[in-house]
Motif scaffolding. Structure first.
Motif, PDB file in Angstrom:
ATOM      1  N   PRO A 173     -10.118   1.153  15.036  1.00  0.00           N
ATOM      2  CA  PRO A 173     -10.282   0.640  13.668  1.00  0.00           C
ATOM      3  C   PRO A 173      -9.001  -0.081  13.202  1.00  0.00           C
ATOM      4  CG  PRO A 173     -10.806   2.990  13.790  1.00  0.00           C
ATOM      5  CD  PRO A 173     -10.169   2.614  15.088  1.00  0.00           C
ATOM      6  N   GLY A 174      -9.163  -1.080  12.411  1.00  0.00           N
ATOM      7  CA  GLY A 174      -8.004  -1.809  11.876  1.00  0.00           C
ATOM      8  C   GLY A 174      -7.151  -0.910  10.987  1.00  0.00           C
ATOM      9  N   GLN A 175      -5.859  -1.205  10.973  1.00  0.00           N
ATOM     10  CA  GLN A 175      -4.913  -0.358  10.235  1.00  0.00           C
ATOM     11  C   GLN A 175      -5.208  -0.360   8.727  1.00  0.00           C
ATOM     12  OE1 GLN A 175      -3.255   2.501  10.570  1.00  0.00           O
ATOM     13  NE2 GLN A 175      -2.322   1.577  12.374  1.00  0.00           N
ATOM     14  N   GLU A 176      -5.586  -1.533   8.233  1.00  0.00           N
ATOM     15  CA  GLU A 176      -5.812  -1.632   6.789  1.00  0.00           C
ATOM     16  C   GLU A 176      -6.994  -0.755   6.359  1.00  0.00           C
ATOM     17  OE1 GLU A 176      -6.609  -5.228   3.724  1.00  0.00           O
ATOM     18  OE2 GLU A 176      -5.410  -5.718   5.514  1.00  0.00           O
ATOM     19  N   ALA A 177      -8.085  -0.876   7.130  1.00  0.00           N
ATOM     20  CA  ALA A 177      -9.283  -0.086   6.814  1.00  0.00           C
ATOM     21  C   ALA A 177      -9.011   1.404   6.984  1.00  0.00           C
ATOM     22  CB  ALA A 177     -10.434  -0.529   7.705  1.00  0.00           C
ATOM     23  N   THR A 178      -8.271   1.745   8.046  1.00  0.00           N
ATOM     24  CA  THR A 178      -7.973   3.164   8.274  1.00  0.00           C
ATOM     25  C   THR A 178      -7.163   3.723   7.114  1.00  0.00           C
ATOM     26  OG1 THR A 178      -7.742   2.520  10.573  1.00  0.00           O
ATOM     27  CG2 THR A 178      -7.249   4.801  10.062  1.00  0.00           C
ATOM     28  N   SER A 179      -6.192   2.939   6.643  1.00  0.00           N
ATOM     29  CA  SER A 179      -5.360   3.404   5.527  1.00  0.00           C
ATOM     30  C   SER A 179      -6.191   3.579   4.259  1.00  0.00           C
ATOM     31  CB  SER A 179      -4.221   2.426   5.261  1.00  0.00           C
ATOM     32  OG  SER A 179      -3.398   2.354   6.395  1.00  0.00           O
ATOM     33  N   LYS A 180      -7.226   2.754   4.129  1.00  0.00           N
ATOM     34  CA  LYS A 180      -8.104   2.884   2.974  1.00  0.00           C
ATOM     35  C   LYS A 180      -8.947   4.167   3.100  1.00  0.00           C
ATOM     36  CE  LYS A 180     -11.322   0.070   0.503  1.00  0.00           C
ATOM     37  NZ  LYS A 180     -12.348  -0.938   0.797  1.00  0.00           N
ATOM     38  N   TYR A 181      -9.409   4.414   4.332  1.00  0.00           N
ATOM     39  CA  TYR A 181     -10.204   5.619   4.585  1.00  0.00           C
ATOM     40  C   TYR A 181      -9.343   6.868   4.436  1.00  0.00           C
ATOM     41  CZ  TYR A 181     -12.851   9.115   7.263  1.00  0.00           C
ATOM     42  OH  TYR A 181     -13.497  10.244   7.656  1.00  0.00           O
ATOM     43  N   LEU A 182      -8.136   6.771   4.946  1.00  0.00           N
ATOM     44  CA  LEU A 182      -7.243   7.933   4.958  1.00  0.00           C
ATOM     45  C   LEU A 182      -5.912   7.557   4.307  1.00  0.00           C
ATOM     46  CD1 LEU A 182      -6.870  10.872   6.161  1.00  0.00           C
ATOM     47  CD2 LEU A 182      -5.760   9.747   8.103  1.00  0.00           C
ATOM     48  N   PRO A 183      -5.819   7.740   2.997  1.00  0.00           N
ATOM     49  CA  PRO A 183      -4.560   7.385   2.317  1.00  0.00           C
ATOM     50  C   PRO A 183      -3.417   8.296   2.771  1.00  0.00           C
ATOM     51  CG  PRO A 183      -6.335   7.898   0.748  1.00  0.00           C
ATOM     52  CD  PRO A 183      -6.806   8.327   2.096  1.00  0.00           C
ATOM     53  N   PRO A 184      -2.171   7.926   2.447  1.00  0.00           N
ATOM     54  CA  PRO A 184      -1.042   8.778   2.860  1.00  0.00           C
ATOM     55  C   PRO A 184      -1.207  10.223   2.387  1.00  0.00           C
ATOM     56  CG  PRO A 184      -0.256   6.700   1.955  1.00  0.00           C
ATOM     57  CD  PRO A 184      -1.744   6.728   1.739  1.00  0.00           C
ATOM     58  N   TYR A 185      -0.669  11.122   3.174  1.00  0.00           N
ATOM     59  CA  TYR A 185      -0.757  12.565   2.887  1.00  0.00           C
ATOM     60  C   TYR A 185       0.047  12.908   1.637  1.00  0.00           C
ATOM     61  CZ  TYR A 185      -0.011  17.603   3.819  1.00  0.00           C
ATOM     62  OH  TYR A 185       0.056  18.960   3.744  1.00  0.00           O
ATOM     63  N   LYS A 186      -0.633  13.495   0.660  1.00  0.00           N
ATOM     64  CA  LYS A 186       0.059  13.899  -0.568  1.00  0.00           C
ATOM     65  C   LYS A 186      -0.243  15.365  -0.832  1.00  0.00           C
ATOM     66  CE  LYS A 186       1.014   9.741  -3.182  1.00  0.00           C
ATOM     67  NZ  LYS A 186       0.163   8.676  -2.612  1.00  0.00           N
ATOM     68  N   PRO A 187       0.524  16.269  -0.237  1.00  0.00           N
ATOM     69  CA  PRO A 187       0.237  17.691  -0.422  1.00  0.00           C
ATOM     70  C   PRO A 187       0.532  18.133  -1.847  1.00  0.00           C
ATOM     71  CG  PRO A 187       2.296  17.391   0.767  1.00  0.00           C
ATOM     72  CD  PRO A 187       1.701  16.023   0.595  1.00  0.00           C
ATOM     73  N   SER A 188      -0.261  19.065  -2.333  1.00  0.00           N
ATOM     74  CA  SER A 188      -0.008  19.565  -3.688  1.00  0.00           C
ATOM     75  C   SER A 188       1.160  20.544  -3.672  1.00  0.00           C
ATOM     76  CB  SER A 188      -1.271  20.223  -4.242  1.00  0.00           C
ATOM     77  OG  SER A 188      -1.704  21.237  -3.361  1.00  0.00           O
ATOM     78  N   ILE A 189       1.316  21.240  -2.570  1.00  0.00           N
ATOM     79  CA  ILE A 189       2.420  22.194  -2.455  1.00  0.00           C
ATOM     80  C   ILE A 189       3.166  21.921  -1.164  1.00  0.00           C
ATOM     81  CG2 ILE A 189       3.034  24.641  -2.209  1.00  0.00           C
ATOM     82  CD1 ILE A 189       0.410  25.278  -3.718  1.00  0.00           C
ATOM     83  N   TYR A 190       4.459  21.717  -1.246  1.00  0.00           N
ATOM     84  CA  TYR A 190       5.285  21.589  -0.044  1.00  0.00           C
ATOM     85  C   TYR A 190       6.716  21.929  -0.399  1.00  0.00           C
ATOM     86  CZ  TYR A 190       6.689  16.960  -1.819  1.00  0.00           C
ATOM     87  OH  TYR A 190       7.183  15.945  -2.581  1.00  0.00           O
ATOM     88  N   LEU A 191       7.568  21.975   0.604  1.00  0.00           N
ATOM     89  CA  LEU A 191       8.962  22.320   0.359  1.00  0.00           C
ATOM     90  C   LEU A 191       9.637  21.140  -0.341  1.00  0.00           C
ATOM     91  CD1 LEU A 191       9.757  23.972   3.806  1.00  0.00           C
ATOM     92  CD2 LEU A 191       9.277  25.141   1.659  1.00  0.00           C
TER      93      LEU A 191
END
Lengths: 386, 273
Positions: free
Chosen positions: A178-196
């Protein structure tokens, strides 16, 4: 973009498309080429990730846990003995609710030493709190890797995607990337609610007394229930965007079929051709492909299998002293149905230690299913030498 | 006529799976010759291995053999030694097996000084899985997982073993089979934990990536990078840069052997009853 990739390369390219940020891994046959491919991908600058080569699989998962707790999207891969060594940390990742994604190449456990496929390594990790997906083709491996992050991050549980040693790991197929642009749309950057995070400090791994430990587990169960929905949604969204979907289970030529063969992994592809042949010859037999083991798609399985005449589960694994694991799971969810809706479920043990499961074996099972007495439905070993 | 050491080999398992020119053959031969020189019966020998190319050796050797899990051979061997303290227990392991995944067991066996012999085939790479860098890969060397050069600082296995308490430590190399046999024999004969590190060639996985694809070239390269320990003592640190000293590095016959210590504590406990 189309490329000719092995199953292992497909897993690596999937992690690349998903923009994994930290890869922590240790070599083991037949997984090694996944992390080699990723080392190369990272070195070429195709993926902006840190690659850590550690001193054992135990450390590999520890590295992923650390990185994930620090807020990074992580990936690792292992197989068999390596997965067994990771066992303690599989629990850890799941109980810490960290959405780590890992590829496991199904390889038989030792001794006797074997590098060939069966499912005992991953099925032995059934109760660790990881989602498990069994793949049938290289394309499915790549697509499932991307979907895995979507599901894992939606429910804060780790995901294991599984491919058969050699039959998938080392064989080539044309795979669509899959193209990078479409993949990024499908799977946005990881934004955890809780992390260190120094601005919002948290601690992972604290002591939990008797009065609240159960609630943590209950929340995991709720998350698994949610994962049933999240997995369907991830697949539907994927299909809408890329035109390919798999389903957590798949019905193949099951309309009106009296007899059902249930498969997982690469045995499925072979079984498809056998079903085609048998239907041609007038047999009323279809195929149910199981992709997801955890959470177990109980409702779907009940709906598909209820009212059939007989069901054969092809288990490329053995829980010694009981039988094949898939058949136990399926019998367990079918038990609540009214008796007239509940077909006898036969447990066929096949292909352990990488023994080829040929179309002839599968046809033998389908024909055996039609006539074998119900009292002999437990542990039918196929192709066993005298 | 068969050579005297063939009684230690399962000749029906030959040909072996190692690449042509692999140093492990030289090491297995040195090991069998050392057994023969000591006149040890195969019945009194247990050979234990973990995972990797080296760990396939017990499959070809005619004695009690255990081919175990990655990194844990020393732990299995400790069990064997405790159950049968009168038998000779030998572990054969690679650099990845012994110093990465099994590094913890290595240092603790050294510390306890249990009577067994560990032969570590150090070929600077994970050979069997396809050439990933190991804890002994030199800085800058290329591997499947370090296509642009390794940045990890390597272990000096012999010094690590000595520091951790092994009472016999030696280093040999595959370019000198006679010396290697002598060093292994010394370790076998020593009462305590003996470590013999053997610098070996993996031209297939290490050599090909580092312009030493020919086994003879790589063995030659290894031989040239070694300095006898007596000569090394007279050399400056600068001259020793990138060199490995070989020979008997450390021997301490006074350090208490673990099985002996165990017997003593049992005796004390039972006397106080």
């Amino acid at each position: 973009m189309q490329k000719v990739l092995t199953g292992n390369q497909s897993a690596a390219w999937g992690a690349m498309c998903a923009k994994a940020q930290v890869v922590s891994a240790y070599p083991i046959t037949p997984q090694t080429t996944i992390i080699e491919e990723l080392a190369d991908i990272v070195a070429k600058g195709l993926l902006d990730a840190k690659f850590i080569k550690v001193e054992s699989e135990h450390s590999a998962m520890a590295g992923c846990i650390g990185a994930q707790a620090a807020g990074a999207r992580t990936f690792t891969a292992t197989s068999s003995q390596g997965l067994a060594l990771m066992h303690e940390l599989l629990h850890w990742a799941a109980l810490a609710r960290l959405p780590v994604v890992m590829a496991n190449v199904n390889r038989a456990m030792a001794p006797g030493w074997s590098i060939w496929t069966d499912q005992n390594d991953s099925l032995a990790q059934r109760d660790t709190g990881w989602l498990q997906f069994y793949c049938e083709s290289n394309q499915e491996v790549l697509d499932t890797t991307i979907q895995a992050y979507k599901i894992a991050e939606a429910v804060n549980l780790p995901v294991m995607l599984i491919l058969d040693a050699f039959f998938l790991s080392h064989t080539y197929e044309a795979v669509d990337i899959p193209g990078q642009e479409a993949t990024s749309k499908y799977l946005p950057p990881y934004k955890p609610s809780i992390y260190l995070n120094v601005d919002d400090p948290h601690a992972f791994g604290g002591i939990v007394p008797q009065d609240i430990y159960m609630e943590f587990r209950y929340k995991m169960q709720l998350a698994m229930d949610e994962a049933l929905i999240a997995a369907d949604k991830a697949d539907d969204d994927f299909k809408a965007m890329f035109g390919r979907g798999y389903g957590v289970v798949e019905e193949y030529r099951l309309d009106g079929a009296d007899y059902v063969l249930v498969t997982s992994g690469t045995v499925t592809s072979t079984t498809r051709t056998v079903i085609d042949d048998l239907q041609e010859k007038g047999h009323s037999v279809g195929l149910l492909k199981m992709k997801m083991l955890r959470p177990f798609p109980a409702e779907k399985v009940r709906k598909i299998l209820s009212g059939r005449k007989r069901v054969a589960v092809l288990d490329r694994n053995i829980s010694v002293g009981m039988g094949g694991v898939w058949s136990q799971e399926i019998r367990s969810v079918m038990y609540h149905l009214p008796e007239d809706q509940r077909p006898p479920i036969y447990d066929y043990i096949v292909g352990l230690g990488g023994r080829d499961v040929t179309p002839e074996f599968i046809e033998e099972i389908a024909l055996d299913l039609e006539k074998r007495p119900v009292k002999d439905c437990d542990q039918v070993w196929i192709g066993l030498k005298e | 006529m068969a050579a005297p050491y063939t009684k230690y080999l399962r000749m029906n398992r030959i040909p072996h799976m190692w690449c042509p020119g692999c140093g492990i053959g030289i090491i297995v031969k040195a090991l069998t010759r050392a057994f023969d020189a000591l006149e040890w019966s195969p019945d009194d020998l247990a050979l234990i291995s973990g995972i990797g190319c080296t760990s396939r050796a017990p499959g070809y050797m005619n004695m009690h053999t255990l081919h175990t899990t990655h990194g844990r051979a020393i732990s299995f061997a400790t069990g064997v030694k405790f159950a049968r303290p009168n038998k000779h227990v030998v572990v054969i392991s690679g650099d990845g097996d012994a110093s990465a995944i099994g590094g913890n067991h290595l240092i603790h066996a050294c510390r306890r000084n249990i009577d067994m012999t560990l032969v570590i085939v150090n070929n600077f790479i994970y050979g069997m899985t396809g050439g990933q860098y190991s804890p002994t890969t030199p800085v800058g060397a290329r591997a499947a997982t370090s296509p642009w050069g390794n940045i990890d600082i390597p272990f000096n296995i012999a010094e690590l073993a000595k520091g951790a308490g092994a009472s016999y430590v030696a280093r040999g190399h595959v370019g000198s089979g006679v010396q290697l046999e002598r060093l292994i024999r010394g370790g076998l004969d020593h009462k305590g934990f003996s470590v013999i590190e053997v610098l070996s060639n993996c031209h297939t996985q290490y050599g090909r990536r580092n312009r030493l694809a020919d086994p003879i070239d790589l063995i030659d390269h290894i031989a040239k990078s070694t300095v006898n320990i007596r000569k090394a003592a007279k050399m400056s640190d600068g001259d020793m840069e990138g060199k490995y000293f070989v020979g008997l590095i450390h021997k301490d016959e006074n350090r208490r052997e673990y099985c002996k210590g165990y017997e003593q504590v049992i005796e004390r406990a039972q006397m106080s009853k």
